[in-house]
Design a protein around this motif. Structure first.
Motif, mmCIF file in Angstrom:
data_model
loop_
_atom_site.group_PDB
_atom_site.id
_atom_site.type_symbol
_atom_site.label_atom_id
_atom_site.label_comp_id
_atom_site.label_asym_id
_atom_site.label_seq_id
_atom_site.Cartn_x
_atom_site.Cartn_y
_atom_site.Cartn_z
ATOM 1 N N GLY A 69 1.447 -0.968 0.512
ATOM 2 C CA GLY A 69 0.015 0.426 -0.147
ATOM 3 C C GLY A 69 0.832 0.965 0.140
ATOM 4 O O GLY A 69 0.032 2.629 0.059
ATOM 5 N N SER A 70 2.183 0.937 0.137
ATOM 6 C CA SER A 70 3.207 2.783 0.178
ATOM 7 C C SER A 70 4.140 1.908 -0.079
ATOM 8 O O SER A 70 4.706 0.966 -0.717
ATOM 9 C CB SER A 70 2.950 2.987 1.723
ATOM 10 O OG SER A 70 3.974 2.091 2.070
ATOM 11 N N GLN A 71 5.129 2.861 -0.603
ATOM 12 C CA GLN A 71 6.476 2.642 -1.016
ATOM 13 C C GLN A 71 7.070 1.566 -0.049
ATOM 14 O O GLN A 71 7.433 2.011 1.270
ATOM 15 C CB GLN A 71 7.241 3.769 -1.601
ATOM 16 C CG GLN A 71 8.712 3.726 -1.864
ATOM 17 C CD GLN A 71 8.989 4.671 -2.540
ATOM 18 O OE1 GLN A 71 8.750 5.131 -4.016
ATOM 19 N NE2 GLN A 71 10.032 5.609 -1.823
ATOM 20 N N ILE A 72 8.303 1.141 -0.515
ATOM 21 C CA ILE A 72 9.263 0.395 0.990
ATOM 22 C C ILE A 72 10.426 0.961 0.463
ATOM 23 O O ILE A 72 11.049 1.476 -1.051
ATOM 24 C CB ILE A 72 9.100 -1.273 0.491
ATOM 25 C CG1 ILE A 72 8.158 -2.171 1.412
ATOM 26 C CG2 ILE A 72 10.358 -1.445 1.099
ATOM 27 C CD1 ILE A 72 7.791 -3.404 0.694
ATOM 28 N N ASP A 73 11.148 1.601 1.657
ATOM 29 C CA ASP A 73 12.191 2.388 1.284
ATOM 30 C C ASP A 73 13.342 1.243 1.275
ATOM 31 O O ASP A 73 13.760 0.871 1.554
ATOM 32 C CB ASP A 73 12.283 3.632 2.140
ATOM 33 C CG ASP A 73 11.200 4.486 2.278
ATOM 34 O OD1 ASP A 73 10.783 4.898 0.946
ATOM 35 O OD2 ASP A 73 10.395 5.146 3.096
ATOM 36 N N ASN A 74 14.158 2.355 0.510
ATOM 37 C CA ASN A 74 16.108 1.569 0.566
ATOM 38 C C ASN A 74 16.325 1.250 1.487
ATOM 39 O O ASN A 74 16.573 0.327 1.506
ATOM 40 C CB ASN A 74 16.805 2.761 -0.165
ATOM 41 C CG ASN A 74 17.599 2.037 -0.092
ATOM 42 O OD1 ASN A 74 18.127 0.683 -1.055
ATOM 43 N ND2 ASN A 74 18.965 2.807 -0.831
ATOM 44 N N ASP A 75 15.784 1.369 2.450
ATOM 45 C CA ASP A 75 16.891 1.112 4.382
ATOM 46 C C ASP A 75 16.043 0.219 4.533
ATOM 47 O O ASP A 75 15.573 -0.536 5.766
ATOM 48 C CB ASP A 75 16.968 3.076 5.497
ATOM 49 C CG ASP A 75 15.588 2.902 5.240
ATOM 50 O OD1 ASP A 75 14.298 3.143 4.480
ATOM 51 O OD2 ASP A 75 15.731 4.147 6.087
#
Length: 86
Positions: A69-75
């Motif tokens: 449901g949202s972006q999964i961030d690089n970290d």
């Protein structure tokens, strides 16, 4: 990814990039236990839709789609894929 000699395994994958919601990626697993008639079961620690395809002698592909449901961030982009070859 090469993972020979095992019937089941856990693979840790770090994408080193953000993964947008609904984004799709594919990885190839090379494994000498895989036959063209094998059944592959896959699970993961993320909210991904998984699809196993192109099962041939020596390899298969895992397509994964971010369904969080949202972006999964690089970290926070380390994913564990568990699989078994039947």
């Amino acid at each position: 990814i090469t993972d020979n000699g095992v019937q089941s395994s856990s693979i840790t994958l770090t994408l080193n990039t953000n993964l947008a919601d609904d984004a799709i990626r594919t990885i190839t697993i090379n494994n000498d236990k895989v036959k063209a008639t094998s059944v592959i079961l896959v699970s993961t620690n993320k909210n991904f839709r998984l699809r196993t395809h192109t099962v041939v002698s020596g390899s298969f592909k895992i397509e994964f789609q971010n369904k969080s449901g949202s972006q999964i961030d690089n970290d926070d982009n380390t994913t564990i894929f568990n699989y078994v070859v039947i």
